[in-house]
Design a protein around this motif. Structure first.
Motif, PDB file in Angstrom:
ATOM      1  N   HIS A  75     -66.582  51.485   5.465  1.00  0.00           N
ATOM      2  CA  HIS A  75     -67.189  51.560   4.143  1.00  0.00           C
ATOM      3  C   HIS A  75     -66.134  52.163   3.224  1.00  0.00           C
ATOM      4  O   HIS A  75     -65.046  52.519   3.676  1.00  0.00           O
ATOM      5  N   HIS A  99     -67.173  45.298   3.604  1.00  0.00           N
ATOM      6  CA  HIS A  99     -68.551  44.913   3.287  1.00  0.00           C
ATOM      7  C   HIS A  99     -68.580  44.287   1.892  1.00  0.00           C
ATOM      8  O   HIS A  99     -67.848  44.729   0.998  1.00  0.00           O
ATOM      9  N   ARG A 101     -70.437  44.582  -0.599  1.00  0.00           N
ATOM     10  CA  ARG A 101     -70.677  45.531  -1.688  1.00  0.00           C
ATOM     11  C   ARG A 101     -69.442  46.397  -1.978  1.00  0.00           C
ATOM     12  O   ARG A 101     -69.406  47.078  -3.006  1.00  0.00           O
ATOM     13  N   GLY A 102     -68.465  46.382  -1.080  1.00  0.00           N
ATOM     14  CA  GLY A 102     -67.274  47.190  -1.281  1.00  0.00           C
ATOM     15  C   GLY A 102     -66.071  46.419  -1.795  1.00  0.00           C
ATOM     16  O   GLY A 102     -65.050  47.033  -2.143  1.00  0.00           O
ATOM     17  N   ALA A 142     -64.793  39.415   2.268  1.00  0.00           N
ATOM     18  CA  ALA A 142     -66.091  40.058   2.488  1.00  0.00           C
ATOM     19  C   ALA A 142     -66.608  39.725   3.880  1.00  0.00           C
ATOM     20  O   ALA A 142     -66.523  38.576   4.332  1.00  0.00           O
ATOM     21  N   ASP A 160     -74.180  44.642   9.535  1.00  0.00           N
ATOM     22  CA  ASP A 160     -74.519  45.352   8.299  1.00  0.00           C
ATOM     23  C   ASP A 160     -75.395  46.544   8.675  1.00  0.00           C
ATOM     24  O   ASP A 160     -76.461  46.371   9.270  1.00  0.00           O
ATOM     25  N   LYS A 166     -74.890  51.761   1.297  1.00  0.00           N
ATOM     26  CA  LYS A 166     -75.294  50.354   1.261  1.00  0.00           C
ATOM     27  C   LYS A 166     -74.129  49.433   1.614  1.00  0.00           C
ATOM     28  O   LYS A 166     -74.335  48.286   2.001  1.00  0.00           O
ATOM     29  N   HIS A 167     -72.910  49.944   1.466  1.00  0.00           N
ATOM     30  CA  HIS A 167     -71.716  49.118   1.691  1.00  0.00           C
ATOM     31  C   HIS A 167     -71.081  49.424   3.051  1.00  0.00           C
ATOM     32  O   HIS A 167     -69.861  49.452   3.182  1.00  0.00           O
ATOM     33  N   HIS A 168     -71.890  49.587   4.067  1.00  0.00           N
ATOM     34  CA  HIS A 168     -71.406  50.006   5.386  1.00  0.00           C
ATOM     35  C   HIS A 168     -71.617  48.896   6.406  1.00  0.00           C
ATOM     36  O   HIS A 168     -72.696  48.339   6.524  1.00  0.00           O
ATOM     37  N   HIS A 169     -70.557  48.583   7.139  1.00  0.00           N
ATOM     38  CA  HIS A 169     -70.708  47.737   8.324  1.00  0.00           C
ATOM     39  C   HIS A 169     -70.086  48.443   9.522  1.00  0.00           C
ATOM     40  O   HIS A 169     -69.221  49.307   9.385  1.00  0.00           O
TER      41      HIS A 169
END
Length: 318
Positions: A75, A99, A101-102, A142, A160, A166-169
């Motif tokens: 993240h 991710h 979102r990142g 992504a 995910d 929220k931006h964590h994998h």
């Protein structure tokens, strides 16, 4: 004849090396170097100041910089991804997998910098992180849930895992039967190891802590019966199912604490005191002999950030 490894580099087997990034203190923040078939990937990087160690790990293992195919932050929090841009400059063939979102924060880290600046202040940002470097958009890819990355024939599964952010994998490595968990599976500092094994805590740093999502993510990680977890803070832990039960129980107690002090006059201070109480009690049960002052010292950063993150969570509309 084997080359002696520098003190910051540890061989964990299965082609996986943990690199102590030197952030804050020894054994606090790890990056991982995964090597297979002569190709390599970094999973988390630490900050800009860790980049010499990351490059040094390649040199020690006899790998050219051109062997690195991927740089994969779990993240975009700066203790995990602050060095991505600078490292990418040194590894021009590597792509950055992040991710979705990142992605924008890797291409333009301005908002990431401003957000961290608001939490830590200018002096701490300069001391601990250095100036963030952007990554060219064409080098950033992504991830998506269920994505399988091929590293010279070795499959890495992307999952995910929201809850901490929220931006964590997280990444599943079937070869070692281990997850690279970033912060999803919490923090486990080696100072707290006892005859019972490792001890860990959930991390609720600002600003996207969601306990229900975090519990679901942890349960998902546990469902494949992993042999180990590769934590950024810190290192590999085993006895995963016990740690998972402990994690979920402590997370429930953190939620109960938050609800109990939600309307307290000085809520953040009440959260800090309450979190320390939880950790002291839990560590006593774990057989740790540290007194309250030593526990408070070792967990000072985390107590502050966890309380701040819980405050944001409590203020979020239901």
């Amino acid at each position: 004849m084997h080359t002696a490894l520098p003190s910051y580099l540890r061989d964990l087997g299965h082609g996986i090396h943990a690199i102590d990034t030197g952030f804050q203190r020894d054994d606090f923040d790890a990056a991982y170097l995964l090597v297979h078939g002569g190709r390599a990937a970094f999973i988390d990087t630490g900050t800009n100041f860790a980049v010499p160690r990351l490059l040094g790990a390649l040199d020690t293992l006899g790998l050219p910089q051109s062997a690195v195919d991927w740089i994969i932050p779990t993240h975009v929090h700066l203790d995990h991804a602050g060095g991505v841009g600078l490292l990418a400059q040194q590894l021009p063939q590597a792509r950055v997998l992040v991710h979705p979102r990142g992605v924008r924060h890797m291409v333009d880290p301005t908002m990431l910098w401003q957000g961290a600046l608001a939490v830590y202040g200018a002096e701490e940002m300069a001391r601990s992180y250095g100036q963030l470097q952007p990554v060219a958009a064409e080098r950033v890819q992504a991830s998506h849930d269920g994505m399988v990355l091929d590293l010279a024939g070795r499959a890495l599964l992307l999952a995910d895992t929201p809850g901490h952010a929220k931006h964590h994998h997280c990444l599943w490595d079937a070869t070692s039967r281990g997850w690279f968990t970033g912060d999803t599976f919490g923090l486990s500092y080696r100072e707290f190891d006892t005859a019972q094994g490792a001890w860990l805590i959930p991390t609720s740093t600002p600003v996207q802590f969601e306990p229900e999502a975090l519990a679901a993510s942890v349960q998902r990680l546990l469902a494949v019966d992993p042999a180990c977890m590769y934590l950024t803070h810190y290192g590999r832990v085993t006895d995963v199912q016990r740690l998972g039960r402990h994690f979920l129980g402590l997370l429930d107690r953190m939620v109960a604490l938050g609800r109990a002090v939600q309307h307290a006059p000085d809520r953040t201070a009440a959260l800090e005191r309450g979190l320390l109480d939880l950790y002291v009690e839990s560590l006593a049960d774990h057989g740790c002999g540290f007194d309250r002052g030593e526990i408070a010292r070792l967990l000072a950063i985390d107590i502050t950030l966890n309380a701040q993150g819980m405050t944001v969570w409590l203020d979020r509309p239901a």
